[in-house]
Design a protein around this motif. Structure first.
Motif, short mmCIF file in Angstrom:
data_model
loop_
_atom_site.label_atom_id
_atom_site.label_comp_id
_atom_site.label_asym_id
_atom_site.label_seq_id
_atom_site.Cartn_x
_atom_site.Cartn_y
_atom_site.Cartn_z
N ILE A 106 0.76 -1.10 -0.06
CA ILE A 106 0.21 0.10 -0.29
C ILE A 106 0.84 1.11 -0.10
O ILE A 106 1.57 1.42 1.03
CB ILE A 106 -0.85 -0.01 1.36
CG1 ILE A 106 -1.67 -1.24 1.48
CG2 ILE A 106 -1.84 1.33 1.23
CD1 ILE A 106 -2.46 -1.51 2.44
N LEU A 107 0.89 2.09 -1.05
CA LEU A 107 1.49 3.23 -1.20
C LEU A 107 0.68 4.45 -0.89
O LEU A 107 -0.26 4.67 -1.38
CB LEU A 107 2.27 3.28 -2.81
CG LEU A 107 2.91 2.37 -3.21
CD1 LEU A 107 3.46 2.44 -4.56
CD2 LEU A 107 4.12 1.83 -2.16
N LEU A 108 1.37 5.43 -0.07
CA LEU A 108 0.42 6.63 0.19
C LEU A 108 1.27 7.78 -0.30
O LEU A 108 2.35 7.88 0.07
CB LEU A 108 0.54 6.59 1.62
CG LEU A 108 0.13 5.66 2.72
CD1 LEU A 108 0.07 6.04 4.17
CD2 LEU A 108 -1.11 5.09 2.09
N THR A 109 0.86 8.25 -1.34
CA THR A 109 1.58 8.99 -2.09
C THR A 109 0.71 10.64 -2.37
O THR A 109 -0.29 10.54 -2.00
CB THR A 109 1.85 8.81 -3.71
OG1 THR A 109 0.41 8.57 -4.27
CG2 THR A 109 2.18 7.26 -3.64
N PRO A 110 1.48 11.74 -2.70
CA PRO A 110 0.65 12.88 -3.08
C PRO A 110 0.03 12.56 -4.10
O PRO A 110 -0.13 11.47 -4.86
CB PRO A 110 1.88 13.98 -3.42
CG PRO A 110 3.37 13.21 -2.69
CD PRO A 110 2.94 11.79 -2.72
N PRO A 111 -1.17 13.38 -4.61
CA PRO A 111 -1.81 13.36 -6.12
C PRO A 111 -0.73 12.91 -7.01
O PRO A 111 0.42 13.68 -7.13
CB PRO A 111 -2.49 14.68 -6.29
CG PRO A 111 -2.67 15.04 -4.76
CD PRO A 111 -1.39 14.64 -4.15
N LEU A 112 -0.84 11.92 -8.08
CA LEU A 112 -0.08 11.24 -8.90
C LEU A 112 0.35 12.59 -9.79
O LEU A 112 1.45 12.62 -10.20
CB LEU A 112 -0.62 10.53 -9.51
CG LEU A 112 -0.74 8.90 -8.58
CD1 LEU A 112 -1.09 7.77 -9.51
CD2 LEU A 112 0.43 8.73 -7.96
#
Length: 778
Positions: A106-112
């Protein structure tokens, strides 16, 4: 919504024994809440989940991005990687490797859309002086985002301000069906417990612990290590169980009373070996506390406190030593196991050929493995050795299905499978026809083949290359890459770092002990060698240089350096930067590399006093000046090096390979003044053509030896080694005679006198020559 996406991903992953990626893109706090929802929705226990983040206070097992090494060798049902604040590419590689078949990353990222433009603490580490974080680009993340949007098995959820605003961009489902009904590793056709093959000598429990037929076959091959003269090469991609097989073999050998020495670039690389050895010993000895391990480290049958030594009731032992230390005592063990052998230099690997029996285990692809040094150069040496060599390859994944899409995604995103062009594609390349070109990061981003071949060569050039290095190549403002291309294929590549040109305030802080990132040569010259002005001139350091292994020794490396010198020296460069004052390089010193860099016009200014723990080599720094400022920098540090070595060779460098010392001194540009008294000349002349003794004036002999080796001699190799070993390093006569193959100590003494005969002719004063004639005429 998040829960539904996660449940569908998890269900498909479990059915196929594959893994899936869930990207939660948006606000960090919302992403963390969504990650909790995803974990809870699939029914995972907290203890089955790891989280990598710069924050703390979570109920899951926590890791920091910079210390995600702790995940190596771990098996987790889910790993949550927080990509906000500090996104470390290495941590992504470690997180992927820890997820079990049927599990979720599960990756928590800024808006792509925004992520490539976001600058975080990892980017700050790339902004080495005099650059700042605004100079760092986002190309690595731009490429990563592209893989997340297109690769099978990756679900993307764009998070809104609240759950009602979430949008499923990709569901990540592949429609894959179970193969042979497999749900977990080892199921389906391989579901039955392994049995010991007929005639096996290892305990049956070792074979029942194997999870695949590949692993069982490898374990059987390890039995050969019971016999001296046996060598085993075990190769696999990541996650195929080679380290587990090695650990079972190590435990079995120790149970039989053997001394097994294990080494790897770092202990963490060998953790799985010790875990499996410990389990086998525990089962066979009935010790449910972990076999014969003394966790207190206070003696008895046990080992040290951190589990780096295991002992058995039969008197056997499994112990870990770092590579250089292990190579030094390899002959004392019954068997040696080298894990991640491709990550070690060839010269160090050769040290293990003194073991009675040896196994070399290596990762073919992935950041644990590196380079073709093992596959190309060392394999030739191994096959020419006294050992009977057997090869084993493991292909079947242990923890997930063979066609796992997440493994393919990680390999693509992090270039874990980067490799040079195939041999046939470059076999007809010639130096004269190759084209010199800049590897602009934008061009690399636009051409996957160019990027893969260039990065593959950089991987091949170094004993350790990591995903972080790919990010540096694409984003770091101080790095530039240049290549030679033949028929559209990359045949040689150089990664170069701009250094120096620092302001007075930064130079002062560096002199006073502050570390300045990305300025390796100025830092050493300033902080260690105490030159506050060393960081003022502008330098260009060769970080790595590599030629395709099929074109070794054909002049491509020299041609590439010549082109780099022509581009960056003397005139303004195409990128608007000022020309450099000097070129530099730092590397683990070997005779071959010292010769290469000397031929390229570089001269030595430093040889480290300690060995690199992994390579076992002393690091050399060499400069090639371009301007008056560069020439002045070289001149003062060449003199300092010369003077340090005069005394240091009998102290910190007393045990350095004499051929390394010969190469280093031969690459020194500072001449050695020879100013002996008449008394000293009497001693030298007497030892060379008369009854004199070396011990009567060792300082005089040292000055002459130093001068001769710096300026070059007509002596043969053994005579020069004699000057190093006895005169400069001050080793005992008996040890020198034995080391250099003299039939006796007296023969060694006579050879030293003979070596000084031409030196008297070359450096002698009128008095010295008169003294020599006196003995010759008599």
């Amino acid at each position: 919504m998040i829960g539904g996406v996660a449940r569908e991903l998890r269900a498909e992953a479990e059915r196929t024994n594959e893994r899936r990626v869930l990207v939660l893109a948006g606000d960090r706090d919302r992403a963390i809440d969504a990650a909790y929802d995803a974990v809870e929705s699939v029914g995972l226990a907290d203890e089955a989940v790891s989280l990598v983040s710069t924050r703390d206070g979570f109920r899951f097992e926590e890791h920091r991005p910079r210390s995600a090494d702790e995940l190596l060798g771990r098996t987790r049902e889910a790993v949550v990687l927080d990509c906000h604040e500090r996104f470390v590419p290495n941590a992504l590689g470690r997180a992927v490797g820890a997820v079990d078949g049927g599990g979720l990353l599960i990756l928590l990222t800024p808006p792509l859309d925004d992520w490539p433009a976001v600058r975080d603490r990892f980017d700050d580490s790339l902004a080495v002086p005099p650059y700042d974080i605004g100079d760092v680009t986002g190309r690595f993340r731009e490429r990563l985002v592209g893989t997340l949007r297109t690769h099978p098995g990756v679900a993307v959820v764009a998070l809104g301000d609240d759950p009602e605003g979430d949008a499923v961009v990709r569901d990540g489902l592949t429609g894959a069906q179970p193969v042979g009904g497999a749900n977990r590793a080892g199921a389906g056709d391989d579901a039955e417990p392994r049995r010991a093959p007929p005639g096996a000598t290892f305990p049956a429990s070792a074979y029942t612990a194997c999870l695949t037929a590949d692993q069982s076959r490898a374990l059987r091959a390890f039995e050969a290590l019971s016999e001296p003269g046996s060598a085993l090469v075990v190769e696999s991609d990541r996650g195929r169980g080679k380290s587990s097989a090695a650990g079972l073999a190590a435990g079995a050998l120790a149970l039989g009373g053997d001394e097994v020495l294990v080494t790897a670039p770092a202990f963490r690389n060998a953790a799985e070996v010790f875990a499996r050895a410990r389990e086998l010993i525990a089962e066979e000895t009935g010790d449910g506390e972990g076999g014969a391990v003394d966790r207190s480290g206070e003696g008895g049958r046990g080992g040290d406190a951190d589990g780096r030594e295991l002992r058995t009731p039969a008197g056997g032992r499994v112990r870990f030593l770092p590579p250089a230390a292990a190579a030094a005592v390899a002959g004392e063990a019954d068997a040696v196991m080298v894990d991640e052998a491709a990550a070690l230099p060839v010269q160090l690997l050769e040290g293990f050929l003194g073991a009675p029996a040896v196994a070399f285990c290596t990762t073919v692809h992935g950041y644990e493995g590196a380079g073709r040094g093992f596959a190309v150069r060392f394999r030739e040496r191994l096959l020419d050795s006294r050992f009977a060599v057997r090869d084993v390859r493991l292909d079947e994944p242990i923890r997930y299905a063979r066609n796992d899409p997440v493994e393919a995604w990680a390999s693509r995103a992090l270039l874990l499978d980067a490799r040079p062009a195939v041999d046939d594609a470059v076999a007809d390349a010639s130096v004269g026809d190759a084209t010199y070109r800049a590897l602009d990061p934008a061009a690399l981003l636009a051409d996957e083949t160019l990027l893969g071949e260039a990065f593959g060569l950089l991987v091949a050039a170094h004993y350790r290359t990591e995903p972080n290095d790919l990010a540096r190549l694409l984003d770091a403002p101080n790095l530039v890459a240049r290549a030679l291309v033949a028929d559209g294929r990359v045949v040689a590549v150089a990664l170069l770092a701009r250094e120096g040109g620092l302001d007075a305030g930064t130079r002062r802080r560096m002199y006073e002990g502050e570390r300045v990132r990305g300025n390796m040569v100025p830092d050493v010259l300033t902080s260690q060698l105490r030159d506050e002005d060393a960081a003022a001139p502008r330098g260009l350091r060769t970080v790595r240089i590599a030629t395709h292994h099929a074109l070794r020794d054909a002049g491509f490396g020299s041609r590439l350096l010549d082109e780099v010198h022509a581009e960056f020296g003397g005139e303004p460069t195409g990128d608007g930067a000022e020309p450099v004052d000097y070129f530099s390089v730092g590397y683990g010193a070997t005779p071959r590399l010292l010769r290469f860099w000397k031929r390229a016009g570089y001269r030595i200014v430093h040889l480290s006093t300690s060995r690199n723990e992994a390579s076992g080599e002393h690091s050399a720094i060499m400069l090639c000046p371009e301007t008056a400022a560069g020439r002045d920098l070289l001149a003062r540090h060449a003199v300092a090096f010369r003077d340090r070595e005069r005394d240091g060779l009998s102290d910190a460098h007393r045990d350095v390979d004499p051929d390394v010392i010969r190469g280093a001194l031969g690459a020194c540009s500072a001449p050695v003044p020879v100013d002996l008294t008449e008394t000293e000349w009497r001693s030298v002349v007497g030892a060379s053509v008369g009854p004199g003794m070396y011990d009567s004036a060792p300082g005089a002999f040292r000055d002459l030896a130093l001068a001769a080796l710096v300026e070059g001699t007509d002596l043969d190799d053994r005579a020069e080694r004699l000057l190093v070993r006895k005169v400069l390093q001050g080793r005992p006569w008996e040890a020198v005679a034995d080391d250099l193959g003299f039939v006796s100590t007296s023969a060694c003494m006579r050879a030293l006198g003979d070596a000084y005969t031409p030196l008297v002719e070359r450096y002698g004063t009128d008095f010295a020559r008169e003294e020599r004639e006196r003995f010759i005429n008599d």
